[in-house]
Design a protein around this motif. Structure first.
Motif, short mmCIF file in Angstrom:
data_model
loop_
_atom_site.label_atom_id
_atom_site.label_comp_id
_atom_site.label_asym_id
_atom_site.label_seq_id
_atom_site.Cartn_x
_atom_site.Cartn_y
_atom_site.Cartn_z
N SER A 33 -4.13 -12.10 2.65
CA SER A 33 -3.41 -10.85 2.94
C SER A 33 -2.96 -10.18 1.65
CB SER A 33 -2.20 -11.15 3.84
OG SER A 33 -1.42 -9.99 4.04
N ASN A 34 -2.40 -10.96 0.73
CA ASN A 34 -1.94 -10.40 -0.54
C ASN A 34 -3.10 -9.87 -1.37
OD1 ASN A 34 0.79 -10.83 -0.12
ND2 ASN A 34 0.83 -12.81 -1.18
N TRP A 37 -4.37 -6.59 0.18
CA TRP A 37 -3.44 -5.50 -0.13
C TRP A 37 -3.58 -5.07 -1.58
CZ3 TRP A 37 0.56 -4.85 -3.57
CH2 TRP A 37 1.37 -3.74 -3.37
N LEU A 38 -3.71 -6.06 -2.48
CA LEU A 38 -3.83 -5.76 -3.91
C LEU A 38 -5.09 -4.95 -4.19
CD1 LEU A 38 -2.84 -6.09 -6.81
CD2 LEU A 38 -3.91 -8.36 -6.85
N GLN A 53 -4.64 -1.32 -3.69
CA GLN A 53 -3.79 -0.63 -4.67
C GLN A 53 -4.56 -0.28 -5.94
OE1 GLN A 53 -0.92 -0.02 -3.04
NE2 GLN A 53 -1.94 -1.39 -1.56
N SER A 110 4.82 -12.08 0.88
CA SER A 110 4.14 -10.79 0.82
C SER A 110 5.06 -9.63 0.44
CB SER A 110 3.46 -10.50 2.16
OG SER A 110 2.42 -11.42 2.37
N ASP A 111 6.28 -9.58 0.97
CA ASP A 111 7.17 -8.47 0.63
C ASP A 111 7.55 -8.50 -0.85
OD1 ASP A 111 8.62 -10.83 1.15
OD2 ASP A 111 10.43 -9.74 1.68
N PHE A 148 5.73 -9.99 -3.21
CA PHE A 148 4.48 -9.72 -3.93
C PHE A 148 4.23 -8.23 -4.05
CE2 PHE A 148 -0.15 -9.02 -3.90
CZ PHE A 148 -0.52 -9.76 -5.02
N GLN A 149 4.35 -7.50 -2.95
CA GLN A 149 4.07 -6.07 -2.96
C GLN A 149 5.08 -5.31 -3.83
OE1 GLN A 149 3.63 -4.58 1.05
NE2 GLN A 149 2.17 -6.19 1.60
N THR A 150 6.34 -5.70 -3.77
CA THR A 150 7.35 -5.06 -4.63
C THR A 150 7.02 -5.30 -6.10
OG1 THR A 150 9.07 -5.33 -2.93
CG2 THR A 150 9.81 -4.98 -5.20
N ILE A 184 4.09 -6.05 -7.52
CA ILE A 184 2.87 -5.35 -7.93
C ILE A 184 3.14 -3.86 -8.11
CG2 ILE A 184 0.57 -4.64 -7.20
CD1 ILE A 184 0.66 -7.49 -8.26
N ASN A 185 3.92 -3.28 -7.22
CA ASN A 185 4.27 -1.85 -7.37
C ASN A 185 5.00 -1.59 -8.67
OD1 ASN A 185 3.08 -0.88 -5.00
ND2 ASN A 185 4.88 -1.37 -3.75
#
Length: 352
Positions: A260-261, A264-265, A268, A333-334, A336-338, A340-341
Motif C-alpha cells: 500500500s505504501n 501510494w509513493l 506521488q 501508512s498515515d 509514511f504519507q506525512t 513523504i509529503n
C-alpha cells in the motif's frame, strides 16, 4: 499498527518443556522440524540434519566466517546491501571485498568486476536475496553463472534470505531460495526477525547443503562450532513451531502495508518530478533518486531538523554515488504519507 496474535505468541512460551535443558548443537528436533515445514510450504524440501539454529542471522554470519575462513582471508559482499557485513567480518579478522550490483532498470550482479576482485584467499561470496535495500531477487541465469564462478574459485555461497517472505509480485525468473542447491557448498540464512516480524525473540537458522567430502567436513565442523556456543535459548526453540505457524498472519499484514505504501509513493512521483522511484521486487524498503543539489547528509539533516523526518542516506547501504535516499515501507501508512509529503516539499523548495 500490526495486530500480532499476542495470546498465542505468549502461550507458546508457557511450554513446561522449556524448563528442561537438553541442548543439541544443531537445535532442538522440534524446532528444526518446524523449519522443514516452513520450507515445505514454499515447495522447498530440505534435510532436517542440514539445519543449524543460531541466535540471529548476524550470529549466523560469524559462525560461517569461523567455519570457512582463517584470519586474513576474504569474503565477497554485494554493494549496495546490508551495512553490517564489513563489521561482522572485521570482528572475525576477515576482510570484506565489495562487488557491485548495477542498475539498468533492474539490479544485476556485475560478473566482470566480481571475477576481477576475487582473490586467492577469498573463501566465500555472500548474496542477499532479495537484496536490502534494492529489493531485487537473484535471477535463475545469474544463479547458473554464480555456481560456475564458485566452482572455478572454490568458494562457498552464502545466501541471506530474510526478506524472501515479502515478494511484491510473482516472477518465474527469480530465485526464491538456494536451500536445495547442492552443486557447491551453500548456506541459506533466515530467521524469526523478518519471517515472523519478531526480531526480539532472537532465533535464526542456517541450512547447509553440498556434496562429497567438502560438504561432510563443513557439516561436522559447523556442528562442532555451534556446540561450543549453544546460543539459542530453550524457550524460543520450544515456541518456534507455534511462531512459524502464526507467521503468515503477521506476514500478510506487513506485506499489505508495504504494498500500500509503495503504491501510494509511486503515485506521488509523477513523470515530471525531479525525483525518481526505483522499482522494488520484494522487502520493506524503497530507493528514491533525488537531485544532487546538496549532499545526502545535508539533505538528511534538513529533513530531520526542519521537518522531523528520518530517512536513510544511500551511502549507508553503499550506493556508489550521491543522490539516493532509502525509505522504510513498513512505517504506518498515515505517518509514511506525512513524512513523504514533507520530503517531497523540502526537495521542491531546494530545487526552486
Amino acid at each position: 499498527d500490526i495486530n500480532y496474535p499476542e495470546q498465542e505468541i505468549l502461550s507458546a512460551f508457557a511450554n513446561p518443556k522449556a524448563l528442561c535443558y537438553k541442548p543439541d548443537p544443531k537445535g532442538l528436533l522440534s524446532a528444526r522440524t518446524a523449519i522443514v515445514k516452513y520450507y515445505k510450504l514454499k515447495g522447498i524440501f530440505i534435510n532436517i540434519d542440514n539445519i543449524f539454529l543460531s541466535a540471529s542471522t548476524s550470529e549466523a554470519y560469524t559462525l560461517l566466517f569461523k567455519l570457512l575462513m582463517e584470519p586474513g582471508d576474504s569474503v565477497l559482499v554485494p554493494v549496495p546491501s546490508y551495512p553490517l557485513f564489513e563489521h561482522l567480518a572485521q570482528v572475525e579478522g576477515v576482510k570484506s571485498i565489495s562487488y557491485p550490483l548495477y542498475f539498468d532498470g533492474g539490479w544485476h550482479i556485475d560478473f566482470y568486476v566480481l571475477k576481477n576482485v576475487c582473490k586467492k584467499n577469498t573463501r566465500a561470496i555472500i548474496i542477499v536475496n532479495p537484496n536490502n535495500p534494492t529489493g531485487s531477487f537473484l535471477k535463475q541465469s545469474e544463479l547458473t553463472e554464480l555456481i560456475q564462478f564458485c566452482k572455478n574459485n572454490q568458494l562457498a555461497l552464502i545466501s541471506d534470505e530474510v526478506f524472501c517472505d515479502y515478494p511484491h509480485y510473482d516472477d518465474t525468473e527469480r530465485v526464491n531460495s538456494i536451500a536445495q542447491i547442492n552443486e557447491i557448498l551453500t548456506f541459506s540464512l533466515n530467521g524469526l526477525s523478518k519471517a515472523a516480524g519478531l526480531p526480539q525473540l532472537k532465533l535464526g537458522w542456517i541450512v547447509i547443503n553440498g556434496q562429497g567430502e567438502l560438504y561432510h567436513e563443513a557439516h561436522n565442523r559447523l556442528e562442532f562450532i555451534t556446540d561450543l556456543f549453544l546460543s539459542v535459548s530453550s524457550p524460543v526453540q520450544h515456541a518456534l513451531p507455534t511462531l512459524l505457524d502464526l507467521a503468515p498472519i503477521i506476514q500478510e499484514q506487513i506485506l499489505k502495508r508495504v504494498l500500500s505504501n509503495y503504491s501510494w509513493l509511486k503515485k506521488q512521483i509523477k513523470a515530471e518530478s525531479v525525483c525518481r522511484l526505483l522499482p522494488v521486487e520484494a522487502g520493506w524498503y524503497a530507493i528514491l533518486q533525488v537531485p544532487k543539489i546538496i549532499t545526502e547528509e545535508e539533505l538528511l539533516l534538513e529533513l530531520l531538523i526542519k521537518d522531523n523526518v528520518i530517512v536513510h542516506p544511500g551511502y549507508f547501504f553503499d550506493l556508489q554515488t550521491e543522490g539516493y535516499l532509502v525509505v522504510s515501507l513498513i512505517t504506518r501508512s498515515d505517518i509514511f504519507q506525512t513524512g513523504i509529503n514533507y520530503l517531497l516539499s523540502r526537495i521542491d523548495r531546494l530545487t526552486q
